[in-house]
Design an enzyme around this catalytic site. Sequence first.
Site, PDB file in Angstrom:
ATOM      1  N   TYR A 266      35.936 -40.488   0.470  1.00  0.00           N
ATOM      2  CA  TYR A 266      34.855 -40.408   1.456  1.00  0.00           C
ATOM      3  C   TYR A 266      35.375 -40.554   2.885  1.00  0.00           C
ATOM      4  O   TYR A 266      34.688 -40.191   3.834  1.00  0.00           O
ATOM      5  CB  TYR A 266      33.814 -41.502   1.208  1.00  0.00           C
ATOM      6  CG  TYR A 266      33.130 -41.455  -0.130  1.00  0.00           C
ATOM      7  CD1 TYR A 266      33.296 -40.390  -0.999  1.00  0.00           C
ATOM      8  CD2 TYR A 266      32.306 -42.504  -0.545  1.00  0.00           C
ATOM      9  CE1 TYR A 266      32.675 -40.362  -2.242  1.00  0.00           C
ATOM     10  CE2 TYR A 266      31.669 -42.489  -1.768  1.00  0.00           C
ATOM     11  CZ  TYR A 266      31.865 -41.422  -2.620  1.00  0.00           C
ATOM     12  OH  TYR A 266      31.244 -41.397  -3.837  1.00  0.00           O
ATOM     13  N   HIS A 327      38.343 -42.284  -9.700  1.00  0.00           N
ATOM     14  CA  HIS A 327      37.287 -41.354  -9.290  1.00  0.00           C
ATOM     15  C   HIS A 327      37.083 -40.216 -10.292  1.00  0.00           C
ATOM     16  O   HIS A 327      35.952 -39.752 -10.485  1.00  0.00           O
ATOM     17  CB  HIS A 327      37.626 -40.786  -7.913  1.00  0.00           C
ATOM     18  CG  HIS A 327      36.420 -40.451  -7.100  1.00  0.00           C
ATOM     19  ND1 HIS A 327      36.388 -40.550  -5.733  1.00  0.00           N
ATOM     20  CD2 HIS A 327      35.181 -40.028  -7.455  1.00  0.00           C
ATOM     21  CE1 HIS A 327      35.193 -40.195  -5.285  1.00  0.00           C
ATOM     22  NE2 HIS A 327      34.451 -39.880  -6.314  1.00  0.00           N
TER      23      HIS A 327
END
Length: 383
Positions: A266, A327
């Site tokens: 992010y 992730h």
Amino acid sequence: MLENNRFDSKANIKRGEVASMLYHYLSSNTSGQPEPAAGGKILVAYFSATNTTRPLAEYAADILSADLYEIVPEDPYTDADLAYYTNGRADREQNDASARPAISGIVENMADYDVIFLGYPIWHGQAPRIISTFLESYDLTGKTIIPFCTSHSSGIGSSDTSLHSLASGANWLAGRRFAGGTTRSAMEDWISGLDLPEPEAVVDAVTSATSKAGFNFETKSVTLNSGYEMPINGLGTYSLHGETCVNAVKSALASGVRLIDTATAYGNEEEVGQAVREAMEELGLQREDIFVITKIYPGSEMANPEQSIQACLDRLDLGYVDMMLLHHPDRNDVKAYQAMEKFVENGKIRSLGLSNWYVKELEEFLPQVPITPALVQNEIHPL
């Protein structure tokens, strides 16, 4: 949608189906634990003196996502040894029920396997004596053994049942004979018809995790298998950057949100850390009041996990992270998870989890790690 009691992550799903899934999950077992099932990791062990049995063993291991182990004789067989009716080595061994040719190497983690496919050629109507050596080298009590053999003309005959006494505590399934050159699809058809136990490693991991976990809808939190409480609702910070990110996180915390989710991908861990520190000072919150999740990404981050994990901690600058996730699946995911486990030991990470893992990935991953993930975070769009 659910098919055969499994969630299809790529299918469209309606709100009613989500509600039904949640209802059945919460009400199907009053203990909060899944029913135990038998079975575990699968091993395909084989002996192949002339490479006729080898391809079938490789097919089986690939079809089953199993480990493959070749039974290699300490003294390799020569062509002369294998010549029939010449009183060569193979003839003599098959005529001597007590013969036990030595094996080079062992299966060091045999205790991990609950299902063993055992492949061999037919020699004089029976399994080669080195198969007897293999079976007598381990405690196979309680394991399921499925023999398969290769021959040019002979059937399996009594070659499989003659082995039963060598592992009398095992659960033996009926064996199958294959001709040399048997195709992968033929092996797949045979395997698909077997009544194999379900993978126990995955069931045990889930059972262990859920036995320690519990939802509390009054406090809107869940107790994880790590013993820590995690808020049910939180703020995801994907696409938030700069002052927008800082202000959004601080506003969420001021409104009572206590879980903040970020990730290296992010690109906003520094802003999230800043917002949490400022909110603690301005709102009088303690670090333990706020649950922060971050994630490391496949590729270079999982290839160098210790460095990547420390970089996350440095960017957040919160002393520790409440939960760290992988992730996505990656070829280095086990390596990365094991690195995170070390940070758990020194108190820098409190709980571990996964993101974007589904049934197949979990079945492969869970048996390889000692700490069961406390969370599997998957993206679902019910509307």
